[in-house]
Scaffold this motif. Sequence first.
Motif, short mmCIF file in Angstrom:
data_model
loop_
_atom_site.label_atom_id
_atom_site.label_comp_id
_atom_site.label_asym_id
_atom_site.label_seq_id
_atom_site.Cartn_x
_atom_site.Cartn_y
_atom_site.Cartn_z
N TYR A 1 -7.15 31.90 -42.48
CA TYR A 1 -8.21 31.22 -43.20
C TYR A 1 -7.75 30.78 -44.59
O TYR A 1 -7.97 29.64 -45.00
CB TYR A 1 -9.44 32.13 -43.36
N GLN A 2 -7.13 31.72 -45.30
CA GLN A 2 -6.81 31.47 -46.70
C GLN A 2 -5.69 30.45 -46.89
O GLN A 2 -5.72 29.67 -47.84
CB GLN A 2 -6.44 32.78 -47.40
N PHE A 3 -4.71 30.48 -46.03
CA PHE A 3 -3.56 29.59 -46.22
C PHE A 3 -3.69 28.32 -45.39
O PHE A 3 -3.60 27.22 -45.93
CB PHE A 3 -2.26 30.34 -45.88
N THR A 4 -3.89 28.46 -44.09
CA THR A 4 -3.99 27.26 -43.25
C THR A 4 -5.22 26.44 -43.62
O THR A 4 -5.14 25.22 -43.74
CB THR A 4 -4.06 27.66 -41.77
N GLY A 5 -6.37 27.10 -43.80
CA GLY A 5 -7.59 26.37 -44.10
C GLY A 5 -7.58 25.70 -45.46
O GLY A 5 -7.77 24.49 -45.58
N TYR A 6 -7.33 26.49 -46.50
CA TYR A 6 -7.40 25.97 -47.86
C TYR A 6 -6.26 25.01 -48.19
O TYR A 6 -6.46 23.97 -48.82
CB TYR A 6 -7.38 27.12 -48.88
N LEU A 7 -5.05 25.39 -47.80
CA LEU A 7 -3.87 24.66 -48.26
C LEU A 7 -3.44 23.53 -47.33
O LEU A 7 -2.73 22.63 -47.77
CB LEU A 7 -2.69 25.64 -48.43
N VAL A 8 -3.85 23.57 -46.06
CA VAL A 8 -3.38 22.57 -45.10
C VAL A 8 -4.52 21.75 -44.52
O VAL A 8 -4.50 20.52 -44.53
CB VAL A 8 -2.58 23.24 -43.96
N THR B 1 -6.88 18.35 -53.94
CA THR B 1 -6.48 19.61 -53.29
C THR B 1 -6.00 20.62 -54.32
O THR B 1 -6.37 21.80 -54.26
CB THR B 1 -5.36 19.34 -52.27
N ILE B 2 -5.20 20.17 -55.27
CA ILE B 2 -4.70 21.08 -56.31
C ILE B 2 -5.86 21.64 -57.12
O ILE B 2 -5.96 22.86 -57.34
CB ILE B 2 -3.70 20.36 -57.23
#
Length: 259
Positions: A51-58, A173-174
Amino acid sequence: MAELLICETLKLRRGRLFQIAAATAIVFPLIFALFMVQENDTFANEMTVCYQFTGYLVQIPLLCVLAAQLFFSEQDSGALKNLLVIPVPRGALVGAKLLLLLVFSVCYSLAGYAVTAVVSLALSLPMEEMGLHLLLSLGTGAPFFAAAMPCMTLVVWLNKSYIISVIVTFFYTIASNLCVFMISVPMQPVGLNADTLLPLAMIQRWIYQFFSVKGEESVAFYEAFRPGFVSTPVCFGVLGAEAMLCVALMMLSCRRQEV
């Protein structure tokens, strides 16, 4: 609308960008699951990372970039003039594109769940809370789509080129992720404040309560963050209202461009 949705789907599938985006739905959850696994990990812990990496960052930036491709491919290729000759309202075209992006977002979240489950089984991790995270994966598709909506709206409103749209997406995004990582506790009550109105902050307030945390620091932060948790109706209500506002602005922009 069904015919428009099919046409938009076929058009998106032919693009190289969609193929790359679809591949990331498998590659990134796989990378995060394999390289961030820790001792005594569980499937629930792996889903927290997803959730935290794939969702937010990608996932969110991909939605914005795909939206830019959908909205500007016809304009940049000159096909938009031909489309306007057909008696199809621009609003219907926008609705079909947004519906397609919502479906993509839900499928992307479910793909992350499937990949994480396969990796967890391969690593013989305890498969805890599979039903809960299946529901969460199904449910996070809409919030992540809503979180991308402000950027999509800005892209449509500016009515610039695809390159400008990608640049706008990059900075959005940033800024969005900085807001999440800089969240302070305790959070402000639900109301007219940044902790409520910023989409990623609202998603964090909702989904974090379902995370599996371990370690003294993580547990301490979880307990400090607990008063800021919001229910599913509150999260979806706030994000839904913001998304509807974005849709209204997009439709207004389309009518302005038709004049």
